[in-house]
Enzyme design. Structure first.
Site, PDB file in Angstrom:
ATOM      1  N   LYS A 148       3.613   3.661   6.134  1.00 16.16           N
ATOM      2  CA  LYS A 148       4.076   4.970   5.654  1.00 16.16           C
ATOM      3  C   LYS A 148       3.270   5.324   4.420  1.00 16.16           C
ATOM      4  O   LYS A 148       2.785   4.437   3.713  1.00 16.16           O
ATOM      5  CB  LYS A 148       5.558   4.912   5.283  1.00 16.16           C
ATOM      6  CG  LYS A 148       6.232   6.258   5.239  1.00 16.16           C
ATOM      7  CD  LYS A 148       6.482   6.767   6.637  1.00 16.16           C
ATOM      8  CE  LYS A 148       7.347   7.999   6.671  1.00 16.16           C
ATOM      9  NZ  LYS A 148       7.787   8.282   8.041  1.00 16.16           N
TER      10      LYS A 148
HETATM   11  P1  NAD Z   1       9.604  19.133   8.303  1.00 17.82           P
HETATM   12  O1  NAD Z   1       8.993  19.194   6.972  1.00 17.82           O
HETATM   13  O2  NAD Z   1       8.925  19.746   9.466  1.00 17.82           O
HETATM   14  O3  NAD Z   1      11.085  19.767   8.256  1.00 17.82           O
HETATM   15  C1  NAD Z   1      12.066  19.327   7.357  1.00 17.82           C
HETATM   16  C2  NAD Z   1      13.254  20.267   7.400  1.00 17.82           C
HETATM   17  O4  NAD Z   1      14.268  19.753   6.520  1.00 17.82           O
HETATM   18  C3  NAD Z   1      12.946  21.673   6.897  1.00 17.82           C
HETATM   19  O5  NAD Z   1      13.764  22.608   7.593  1.00 17.82           O
HETATM   20  C4  NAD Z   1      13.363  21.603   5.421  1.00 17.82           C
HETATM   21  O6  NAD Z   1      13.690  22.880   4.865  1.00 17.82           O
HETATM   22  C5  NAD Z   1      14.588  20.727   5.517  1.00 17.82           C
HETATM   23  N1  NAD Z   1      14.884  20.014   4.259  1.00 17.82           N
HETATM   24  C6  NAD Z   1      14.015  19.472   3.378  1.00 17.82           C
HETATM   25  N2  NAD Z   1      14.679  18.910   2.347  1.00 17.82           N
HETATM   26  C7  NAD Z   1      15.998  19.117   2.586  1.00 17.82           C
HETATM   27  C8  NAD Z   1      17.186  18.779   1.893  1.00 17.82           C
HETATM   28  N3  NAD Z   1      17.148  18.116   0.722  1.00 17.82           N
HETATM   29  N4  NAD Z   1      18.378  19.137   2.443  1.00 17.82           N
HETATM   30  C9  NAD Z   1      18.413  19.798   3.622  1.00 17.82           C
HETATM   31  N5  NAD Z   1      17.318  20.144   4.333  1.00 17.82           N
HETATM   32  C10 NAD Z   1      16.131  19.809   3.816  1.00 17.82           C
HETATM   33  O7  NAD Z   1       9.896  17.567   8.558  1.00 17.82           O
HETATM   34  P2  NAD Z   1      10.129  16.847   9.947  1.00 17.82           P
HETATM   35  O8  NAD Z   1       8.828  16.340  10.455  1.00 17.82           O
HETATM   36  O9  NAD Z   1      11.006  17.679  10.821  1.00 17.82           O
HETATM   37  O10 NAD Z   1      10.906  15.525   9.456  1.00 17.82           O
HETATM   38  C11 NAD Z   1      12.310  15.543   9.216  1.00 17.82           C
HETATM   39  C12 NAD Z   1      12.794  14.098   9.143  1.00 17.82           C
HETATM   40  O11 NAD Z   1      12.515  13.439  10.382  1.00 17.82           O
HETATM   41  C13 NAD Z   1      12.160  13.217   8.067  1.00 17.82           C
HETATM   42  O12 NAD Z   1      13.124  12.298   7.626  1.00 17.82           O
HETATM   43  C14 NAD Z   1      11.079  12.483   8.833  1.00 17.82           C
HETATM   44  O13 NAD Z   1      10.747  11.248   8.210  1.00 17.82           O
HETATM   45  C15 NAD Z   1      11.765  12.264  10.149  1.00 17.82           C
HETATM   46  N6  NAD Z   1      10.874  12.045  11.289  1.00 17.82           N
HETATM   47  C16 NAD Z   1       9.930  12.967  11.635  1.00 17.82           C
HETATM   48  C17 NAD Z   1       9.137  12.733  12.757  1.00 17.82           C
HETATM   49  C18 NAD Z   1       8.124  13.737  13.234  1.00 17.82           C
HETATM   50  O14 NAD Z   1       7.556  13.519  14.320  1.00 17.82           O
HETATM   51  N7  NAD Z   1       7.870  14.828  12.539  1.00 17.82           N
HETATM   52  C19 NAD Z   1       9.286  11.557  13.494  1.00 17.82           C
HETATM   53  C20 NAD Z   1      10.270  10.648  13.116  1.00 17.82           C
HETATM   54  C21 NAD Z   1      11.061  10.912  12.013  1.00 17.82           C
END
Ligand code: NAD
Length: 424
Positions: A114
């Protein structure tokens, strides 16, 4: 191990301490020897970089970035890069460890990593974001690259950021390195279906878990925190399964509508960079209120530690599916388990992204690309097979789905680590 993982002692409340505690519980259940325990409960490598960025107005600031590899016993390190103002080394270690278990539980030939930069990407112009990305890539090029450590998008990063990383590493090498990152745009070797993969896998396993828990799928009420890469696609796919999406939020709060929210309206607001809470698609709610809604299914898909000891008594959802990494703290997890609330654990629930990242690498290395239908079918096959293995393990040996997923994952990594031996 009989019950769910015991709660983390108060003194050890960091994300990494929680991850180590979860590992310890699995190691205990698997009777791992002391050597393996000592090696797997610490990350293998960690790099911290401090680098300057020149802003458009000519002023400079120094930023801090990280890349952490937990294990490379089962293959090259794999894991996301996050741009967030709250990014810390402690989180990077925890999430690198989670990535190792995630790759193992769905049986991909990867280790876990990470990384990220402590920065709020919203305060950067496009040019500043590109310069920050290219300089950070150069700083961590010591560690990353094809067959070594392959980054992917995470919180605050996307396909555009991945293309700058791929281009920077390729410029240094003097030739194109499509297999240096995943989550790239399709034009430069990305995979069909990557954008929606995490949300798709999340919806597939959670719908199966609802059925296994004898809960309704058609008409099930769902609240989703986060409307980014994970949450937006999960919302669409849960709705396609007949679920009713009653609440959705972003970092500025969200909207609630008991009859179901019109998702195309929210997608249009997101595309234009607006706030969901101002979309008019429902009544305004805060993120704290969303977590406590009386719904069948709660999907935290934003950031870590959203369900904690302090708010878990007010969580009324019958099932929780972890779209985000570590959205439920260990102490809250225990409370939910004791109350009979099924938690579909992050290392399984959000593994769709790394599964399609694996497909992307396979396609890049073969220089032969698959249609979206083939990607989605293969994703469903792998994630559903893994879900059934985890559920069978939980039924056979007890504990929560998380306990079972950890026993399977840690067991695989321990065997690979043991069989490789200790160098020299
Ligand atoms: P992203 O940046 O595309 O979206 C994040 C979303 O969460 C946005 O809508 C943002 O406004 C919201 N957000 C941010 N901070 C916040 C808070 N404090 N309270 C409420 N909402 C909040 O990110 P993503 O890629 O969708 O990732 C989201 C989560 O999923 C993370 O924990 C990431 O580690 C995990 N994840 C992502 C992937 C992937 O393929 N993108 C894979 C596995 C896990």
């Amino acid at each position: 191990m009989t019950g769910s993982m015991a709660s983390v002692p108060r003194a050890q409340s960091s994300a990494y301490a929680t991850a180590q505690h979860q590992f310890d519980a699995a190691a205990e259940a698997l009777h791992l020897n002391d050597s393996l325990r000592a090696r797997l409960r610490e990350v293998k490598r960690e790099l911290v970089v401090h680098f300057p960025l020149e802003f458009d107005d000519g002023h400079f600031e120094v930023f801090t970035g990280y890349r952490v590899q937990h294990s490379i016993a089962r293959g090259p390190a794999k894991g996301g890069l996050r741009y967030s103002a709250s990014t810390t080394m402690d989180d990077m270690r925890a999430f690198a460890m989670l990535m190792t278990w995630k790759a193992a539980v769905v049986n991909l030939p990867f280790g876990g990593a990470k990384g990220g930069v402590t920065v709020d990407p919203k305060r950067l112009s496009d040019g500043e974001l590109e310069r920050l990305t290219r300089r950070f890539t150069t700083e961590i090029a010591l560690l990353v690259g094809p067959n070594k450590d392959v980054p992917a998008p995470d919180l605050g990063t996307d396909a555009r950021v991945m293309s700058w990383i791929m281009d920077t590493l390729s410029m240094h090498a003097g030739h194109s390195l499509p297999a240096a990152v995943t989550g790239k745009p399709i034009d430069i070797g990305g995979s069909a279906g990557r954008e929606s993969s995490t949300g798709r896998g999340l919806a597939s396993v959670t719908v199966e878990a609802l059925r296994d828990a004898s809960m309704r799928v058609d008409g099930a009420s769902v609240a989703i925190q986060g409307f980014g890469q994970v949450g937006s696609h999960a919302a669409r796919l849960f709705a396609a399964h007949g679920c009713r999406i009653v609440a959705v939020s972003d970092s500025g709060g969200g909207v609630y509508r008991a009859g179901g929210i019109d998702l195309p309206t929210l997608r249009a607001v997101r595309r234009e960079g607006g706030r969901l809470s101002e979309s008019g698609a429902g009544d305004r709610i805060t993120n704290a209120e969303l977590i406590e809604l009386d719904v069948d299914l709660l999907v935290p898909a934003a950031v870590e530690s959203q369900i904690r000891a302090d708010n878990v008594p007010r969580v009324r959802a019958r099932m929780v599916a972890e779209g985000a990494n570590a959205p439920v703290t260990a102490a809250a997890d225990q409370v939910l388990h004791d109350r009979g609330v099924v938690v579909v654990p992050d290392i399984l629930a959000n593994s769709g992204g790394v599964i399609v990242s694996y497909f992307e690498l396979v396609q890049d290395l073969q220089a032969f690309f698959w249609a979206a239908g083939e990607v989605n079918t293969k994703l469903d096959n792998i994630i559903m097979r893994s879900y059934h293995q985890v559920r069978e393990e939980a039924v056979a040996r007890g504990g929560s789905l998380r306990d079972a997923a950890y026993r399977i994952a840690v067991g695989k990594v321990a065997r690979a680590t043991a069989v490789r031996g200790i160098y020299p």
